[in-house]
Design a protein around this motif. Structure first.
Motif, PDB file in Angstrom:
ATOM      1  N   THR A 127      31.796 127.990 -13.632  1.00  0.00           N
ATOM      2  CA  THR A 127      32.002 127.548 -12.236  1.00  0.00           C
ATOM      3  C   THR A 127      32.215 126.029 -12.127  1.00  0.00           C
ATOM      4  O   THR A 127      33.082 125.580 -11.384  1.00  0.00           O
ATOM      5  CB  THR A 127      30.768 127.934 -11.379  1.00  0.00           C
ATOM      6  OG1 THR A 127      30.487 129.313 -11.592  1.00  0.00           O
ATOM      7  CG2 THR A 127      31.002 127.677  -9.897  1.00  0.00           C
ATOM      8  N   CYS A 128      31.425 125.250 -12.857  1.00  0.00           N
ATOM      9  CA  CYS A 128      31.450 123.785 -12.673  1.00  0.00           C
ATOM     10  C   CYS A 128      32.353 123.048 -13.661  1.00  0.00           C
ATOM     11  O   CYS A 128      32.429 121.817 -13.616  1.00  0.00           O
ATOM     12  CB  CYS A 128      30.027 123.226 -12.788  1.00  0.00           C
ATOM     13  SG  CYS A 128      28.926 123.911 -11.552  1.00  0.00           S
ATOM     14  N   SER A 149      26.886 135.353  -9.646  1.00  0.00           N
ATOM     15  CA  SER A 149      28.300 135.216 -10.019  1.00  0.00           C
ATOM     16  C   SER A 149      28.572 135.604 -11.474  1.00  0.00           C
ATOM     17  O   SER A 149      29.702 135.549 -11.918  1.00  0.00           O
ATOM     18  CB  SER A 149      28.745 133.761  -9.803  1.00  0.00           C
ATOM     19  OG  SER A 149      28.018 132.925 -10.685  1.00  0.00           O
ATOM     20  N   TYR A 171      27.633 132.675 -18.409  1.00  0.00           N
ATOM     21  CA  TYR A 171      28.027 131.640 -17.445  1.00  0.00           C
ATOM     22  C   TYR A 171      29.549 131.615 -17.341  1.00  0.00           C
ATOM     23  O   TYR A 171      30.251 131.524 -18.357  1.00  0.00           O
ATOM     24  CB  TYR A 171      27.490 130.275 -17.894  1.00  0.00           C
ATOM     25  CG  TYR A 171      27.805 129.188 -16.887  1.00  0.00           C
ATOM     26  CD1 TYR A 171      27.192 129.195 -15.634  1.00  0.00           C
ATOM     27  CD2 TYR A 171      28.736 128.190 -17.161  1.00  0.00           C
ATOM     28  CE1 TYR A 171      27.497 128.231 -14.686  1.00  0.00           C
ATOM     29  CE2 TYR A 171      29.039 127.215 -16.233  1.00  0.00           C
ATOM     30  CZ  TYR A 171      28.418 127.238 -15.000  1.00  0.00           C
ATOM     31  OH  TYR A 171      28.724 126.290 -14.059  1.00  0.00           O
ATOM     32  N   CYS A 204      24.820 124.525 -10.550  1.00  0.00           N
ATOM     33  CA  CYS A 204      24.603 125.911 -10.122  1.00  0.00           C
ATOM     34  C   CYS A 204      23.103 126.202 -10.107  1.00  0.00           C
ATOM     35  O   CYS A 204      22.394 125.856 -11.041  1.00  0.00           O
ATOM     36  CB  CYS A 204      25.245 126.888 -11.095  1.00  0.00           C
ATOM     37  SG  CYS A 204      27.033 126.814 -11.128  1.00  0.00           S
ATOM     38  N   MET A 220      22.715 131.304  -7.810  1.00  0.00           N
ATOM     39  CA  MET A 220      24.180 131.344  -7.856  1.00  0.00           C
ATOM     40  C   MET A 220      24.658 131.975  -9.155  1.00  0.00           C
ATOM     41  O   MET A 220      25.610 132.768  -9.169  1.00  0.00           O
ATOM     42  CB  MET A 220      24.752 129.923  -7.763  1.00  0.00           C
ATOM     43  CG  MET A 220      24.846 129.370  -6.348  1.00  0.00           C
ATOM     44  SD  MET A 220      25.091 127.582  -6.411  1.00  0.00           S
ATOM     45  CE  MET A 220      26.777 127.485  -7.041  1.00  0.00           C
ATOM     46  N   ILE A 221      23.999 131.587 -10.263  1.00  0.00           N
ATOM     47  CA  ILE A 221      24.416 132.131 -11.562  1.00  0.00           C
ATOM     48  C   ILE A 221      24.140 133.639 -11.609  1.00  0.00           C
ATOM     49  O   ILE A 221      24.974 134.422 -12.061  1.00  0.00           O
ATOM     50  CB  ILE A 221      23.729 131.372 -12.722  1.00  0.00           C
ATOM     51  CG1 ILE A 221      24.241 129.926 -12.761  1.00  0.00           C
ATOM     52  CG2 ILE A 221      23.973 132.056 -14.062  1.00  0.00           C
ATOM     53  CD1 ILE A 221      23.550 129.018 -13.737  1.00  0.00           C
ATOM     54  N   CYS A 281      26.528 120.538 -14.319  1.00  0.00           N
ATOM     55  CA  CYS A 281      26.529 121.816 -13.603  1.00  0.00           C
ATOM     56  C   CYS A 281      25.394 121.788 -12.590  1.00  0.00           C
ATOM     57  O   CYS A 281      24.262 121.469 -12.939  1.00  0.00           O
ATOM     58  CB  CYS A 281      26.333 122.946 -14.614  1.00  0.00           C
ATOM     59  SG  CYS A 281      25.877 124.537 -13.898  1.00  0.00           S
TER      60      CYS A 281
END
Ligand SMILES: [Zn+2]
Length: 299
Positions: free
Chosen positions: A120-121, A107, A117, A99, A103-104, A97
Motif C-alpha cells: 500500500t505505501c 487489505s 503485505y 498502515c 488496515m493491513i 509505512c
C-alpha cells in the motif's frame, strides 16, 4: 573459520528446547574446532524480563557451555543497525509505512506465513517517520536455500510475505534485520537454531544479498514439544534442576539423535562434553519439524 553462536531472547530462563539448540550449536562449533559465541537478543525491549540474562548465563555455565569472546547484546548495537538502515535507504530499497494493523488486516491476503503485505505505501513516499514502520521492497523471484537438516527451503517473498518490516513503528529493529547485521558483525559462518525460525530464512537470505553479506550455512533442528505444544519458558525452572546437569545433557543428546550408549550418570559434565564433541554427528539429527520429549525424563 567456523563461527557459530547461540542467541537466546531474555524473556525467561532457559527451557529444554533452548538448551537443545544451545547444545547442538555448541557441539557443531566445537567438533569443527570453531568458535561458539553468545548473543543476547534483547532488541525487543518490551519482551525482556528482568533478571533473565543472568539466569541464562548461569544456566549455560552450569551445563559447561562456555562461550568464546565477550557476550554480545543486541541492545548495544542500535547505532550499527541504524547505519545499515541508512545504507539501504540510500540504495532506494526502503520506504515508510503508516498502515495500521487494522488496515493491513482488512487489505491483505493471508498466506502460509500470515498476512501478505500488499505494498500500500510503496509509492506514497511518506516523509514523516514518526509512527511509521520501515519496510524493504522485495522482488518477485523464487529463493531456494539448502538447509543441512531440513533440505531445500523455497519461497517467493513477494508472493508469500510482501515487503517486510526492518524497523517497527515503535522504533524497534525487527528480528529479521537485526540478526542479519549481527551475522555480518560477528562473521557467523554457521547458523544452528530451532525449526520455528525456518520461515524467516528466505527473508534473511534476501537481506544478506542486498546488503552484500555472505550467507551462513544453516541447520534447523526440530522443536521440542510436550503434549504437542512447543515448550515455553515456563518449563525452564522444572528442567534445570541443580545437580542434574549430566541428565540434561544426556536427554538433549538423545533428543538430537546422538548415541548415549556409553554414557552413564556418574560421569561429570566435563566428561560428557568431551565425549559428545568427539561423537557429534549432525547427520543423526533427523529432518523433522517437531519432536515430542518424555516429560518424566526431565523432572
Ligand atoms: Zn503501509
Amino acid at each position: 573459520m567456523y563461527i557459530g553462536r547461540f542467541a537466546p531472547t531474555p524473556s525467561g530462563p532457559l527451557h529444554f528446547g533452548s538448551i537443545v539448540t544451545a547444545i547442538a550449536s555448541f557441539l557443531d562449533a566445537k567438533s569443527n574446532k570453531g568458535k561458539w559465541l553468545l548473543k543476547i537478543d534483547d532488541i525487543d525491549e518490551p519482551r525482556v524480563r528482568d533478571g533473565s540474562v543472568s539466569e541464562i548465563l548461569k544456566g549455560l555455565e552450569r551445563l559447561g557451555l562456555a562461550w568464546d569472546d565477550h557476550v554480545v547484546y543486541q541492545s548495544q548495537r542500535k547505532e550499527q543497525y541504524q547505519f545499515h538502515i541508512n545504507d539501504l535507504k540510500e540504495k532506494g530499497l526502503l520506504y515508510n509505512c503508516n498502515c495500521s494493523r487494522k488496515m493491513i488486516n482488512n487489505s491483505s491476503l493471508t498466506g502460509s506465513h500470515g498476512l501478505i503485505y500488499n505494498g500500500t505505501c510503496r509509492e506514497k513516499n511518506l516523509k514523516n517517520q514518526t509512527g511509521c514502520s520501515i519496510r524493504i521492497k522485495v522482488v518477485d523471484e523464487d529463493i531456494s536455500i539448502i538447509d543441512s537438516i531440513q533440505g531445500e527451503i523455497s519461497q517467493n517473498i513477494h508472493n508469500d510475505i510482501g515487503d517486510f518490516i526492518l524497523k517497527r513503528s515503535d522504533d524497534i529493529f525487527s528480528y529479521q534485520f537485526s540478526v542479519v547485521v549481527d551475522n555480518h558483525l560477528d562473521n557467523i559462518s554457521h547458523i544452528i537454531r530451532g525449526y520455528d525460525l525456518i520461515n524467516s530464512l528466505p527473508r534473511q537470505f534476501y537481506l544478506h544479498k542486498v546488503m552484500g553479506f555472505d550467507f551462513p550455512k544453516s541447520s534447523h533442528i526440530p522443536i521440542a514439544t510436550l503434549g504437542r505444544k512447543k515448550l515455553s519458558k515456563g518449563h525452564g525452572d522444572r528442567i534445570l534442576i541443580q545437580n542434574y546437569e549430566n541428565l540434561i545433557w544426556m536427554n538433549a543428546l538423545t533428543f538430537l539423535g546422538q548415541s548415549t550408549q556409553n554414557y552413564h550418570l556418574s560421569m561429570t559434565v566435563e566428561d560428557i562434553i568431551q565425549h559428545a564433541i568427539k561423537g557429534w554427528s549432525k547427520n543423526k539429527v533427523k529432518g523433522f519439524a517437531e519432536r515430542e520429549i518424555d516429560e518424566h525424563a526431565h523432572r
